[in-house]
Design an enzyme around this catalytic site. Structure first.
Site, PDB file in Angstrom:
ATOM      1  N   ARG A 259      34.687  -5.218  -6.975  1.00 57.95           N
ATOM      2  CA  ARG A 259      35.609  -4.469  -6.124  1.00 57.95           C
ATOM      3  C   ARG A 259      36.997  -4.542  -6.760  1.00 57.95           C
ATOM      4  O   ARG A 259      37.544  -5.623  -6.977  1.00 57.95           O
ATOM      5  CB  ARG A 259      35.612  -4.987  -4.694  1.00 57.95           C
ATOM      6  CG  ARG A 259      36.021  -6.437  -4.493  1.00 57.95           C
ATOM      7  CD  ARG A 259      36.244  -6.724  -2.991  1.00 57.95           C
ATOM      8  NE  ARG A 259      36.344  -8.139  -2.715  1.00 57.95           N
ATOM      9  CZ  ARG A 259      37.443  -8.874  -2.846  1.00 57.95           C
ATOM     10  NH1 ARG A 259      38.552  -8.300  -3.287  1.00 57.95           N
ATOM     11  NH2 ARG A 259      37.429 -10.166  -2.575  1.00 57.95           N
ATOM     12  N   HIS A 263      39.565  -7.436  -0.464  1.00 55.10           N
ATOM     13  CA  HIS A 263      38.382  -7.537   0.405  1.00 55.10           C
ATOM     14  C   HIS A 263      38.578  -6.641   1.627  1.00 55.10           C
ATOM     15  O   HIS A 263      37.691  -5.874   2.004  1.00 55.10           O
ATOM     16  CB  HIS A 263      38.180  -8.991   0.828  1.00 55.10           C
ATOM     17  CG  HIS A 263      37.088  -9.177   1.823  1.00 55.10           C
ATOM     18  ND1 HIS A 263      35.760  -9.082   1.495  1.00 55.10           N
ATOM     19  CD2 HIS A 263      37.128  -9.432   3.153  1.00 55.10           C
ATOM     20  CE1 HIS A 263      35.016  -9.288   2.578  1.00 55.10           C
ATOM     21  NE2 HIS A 263      35.829  -9.486   3.591  1.00 55.10           N
ATOM     22  N   TYR A 272      44.036 -15.125  -5.761  1.00 54.52           N
ATOM     23  CA  TYR A 272      42.867 -15.879  -6.209  1.00 54.52           C
ATOM     24  C   TYR A 272      42.164 -15.307  -7.440  1.00 54.52           C
ATOM     25  O   TYR A 272      41.170 -15.870  -7.881  1.00 54.52           O
ATOM     26  CB  TYR A 272      41.863 -16.032  -5.053  1.00 54.52           C
ATOM     27  CG  TYR A 272      41.420 -14.738  -4.400  1.00 54.52           C
ATOM     28  CD1 TYR A 272      40.428 -13.947  -4.961  1.00 54.52           C
ATOM     29  CD2 TYR A 272      41.991 -14.320  -3.200  1.00 54.52           C
ATOM     30  CE1 TYR A 272      40.019 -12.770  -4.358  1.00 54.52           C
ATOM     31  CE2 TYR A 272      41.578 -13.136  -2.581  1.00 54.52           C
ATOM     32  CZ  TYR A 272      40.594 -12.372  -3.165  1.00 54.52           C
ATOM     33  OH  TYR A 272      40.191 -11.200  -2.557  1.00 54.52           O
TER      34      TYR A 272
END
Length: 367
Positions: A259, A263, A272
């Site tokens: 992706r 999210h 992250y």
């Protein structure tokens, strides 16, 4: 799965990152109309995604889960479904749902907080599942019921790599293997379950190999290669409906992909993951891969691509306008359809909300 049966460690691919057919690869037999349709749907899903994120940033829509990077897996797998088959989505299958007939305004309405956007009558699409992995159990139950009734249909269930850490995943697949149900479990392994990387989900070399524990086949496919995804999903669906003697109906497909965005719009992926990782995966982008393949074969040219881009932009713009013209639902509808029979505590909360609306009005209440 005929020619596609192979060790789960052996990832199925048809196109390389430049859109060239790999040596010894079997290209699925698709006519030009279907191929161009897949390409257009992928372009539409990408543009819709960009506009939806923008709507959320402008405060015109609620939290939204982006799909960019996963168009190849969504569009190709949904294209492989037969009319009578069922799709059981998670919360990110906007492109796949569009292929199955769900309009863009309906998708927008749902993420704008209108549950009427989740009415999927006659589309053979199960309702959106935001809880992680619960839809795996639903898909298994639906497939088992279908088998008991003697129906000739398959059930394609989508979930992410994070879902494979949930008990529902293991219970659903174990039951599916024992009762030999006509289900295909499609794992969108996009490398990150929110901020948790794939390597923290499992010590298994692949997710596909988990199927062996439940007695049926697992296949790993390049999820950013639309032709490979279509071929693997089509064969798995055929096997679910009419397996060869000695075969079990279920299949676990692990579609390895990425992706590109967050999210959800409530997430900041820069915290992250590194930019270098994102750029490395962008070189596998499914849209230019399929475009290059079609361009080299004379199926697409610049004029046709420009026409597709224009039609996509117009369709998405019209969808946004349509979605925003719908009257927004009353706040108390959040209590509807939660239980078959509304429990007392919810009835009390609903009455309290109605009283607040009468005292303060909708606008002040929403503030």
């Amino acid at each position: 799965m005929s020619t596609l049966q192979r060790d789960p460690d052996d990832q199925v691919r048809v196109l390389d990152e430049e859109g060239r057919v790999l040596e010894d690869a079997t290209v699925p037999d698709l006519d030009e109309e279907v191929l161009v349709g897949m390409y257009r749907d992928m372009r539409l899903a990408r543009h819709f995604d960009q506009r939806a994120v923008s709507l959320q940033r402008q405060g015109r829509m609620g939290t939204y889960p982006p799909l960019s990077g996963q168009e190849g897996a969504q569009i190709a797998s949904a294209t492989a479904l037969a009319e009578e088959d069922w799709m059981v989505p998670s919360y990110r299958e906007h492109g796949a749902s569009y292929v199955r007939g769900l309009s863009l305004p309906q998708t927008l309405r749902y993420w704008m907080g209108d549950e009427r956007g989740n009415k999927l009558d006659e589309l053979n699409i199960f309702t959106v599942a935001v809880p992680i992995a619960t839809q795996v159990l639903h898909a298994t139950g639906l497939a088992w019921a279908s088998k008991l009734k003697g129906n000739d249909e398959a059930f394609l269930c989508y979930f992410g790599d994070g879902a494979t850490s949930e008990g529902d995943f293991h219970e659903g697949l174990n039951f599916a293997g024992v009762f030999d149900v006509p289900a295909v479990f499609f794992c969108n392994n996009n490398q990150w379950a929110i901020s948790v990387p794939r390597e923290r989900q499992t010590a298994s070399a692949t997710i596909a190999q988990k199927a062996h524990a439940y007695g049926f086949e697992g296949v790993q496919v390049d999820g950013m290669d639309p032709l490979a995804v279509y071929q693997v999903t089509r064969d798995a669906l055929e096997k679910a409906r009419t397996p060869d003697e000695g075969e079990l109906r279920p299949t676990l497909i692990e579609a390895v992909q990425y992706r590109f965005g967050a999210h959800t719009t409530a997430d900041d992926p820069s915290i992250y993951r590194e930019d270098e990782e994102v750029e490395r995966w962008r070189r596998k982008d499914p849209i230019p891969r399929l475009e290059s393949y079609l361009y080299e074969r004379g199926i697409l040219d610049d004029d046709r691509i420009d026409a597709i881009v224009t039609s996509v932009e117009e369709e998405v713009a019209d969808a946004i306008e349509t979605a925003e013209e719908f009257e927004r639902p009353a706040p108390e509808t959040i209590f509807d359809n939660v239980y078959a029979e509304m429990p007392r505590r919810l009835r009390e909360q609903r009455r309290e909300l109605e009283q607040l609306r009468e005292r303060h009005g909708d606008e002040e209440l929403l503030e």
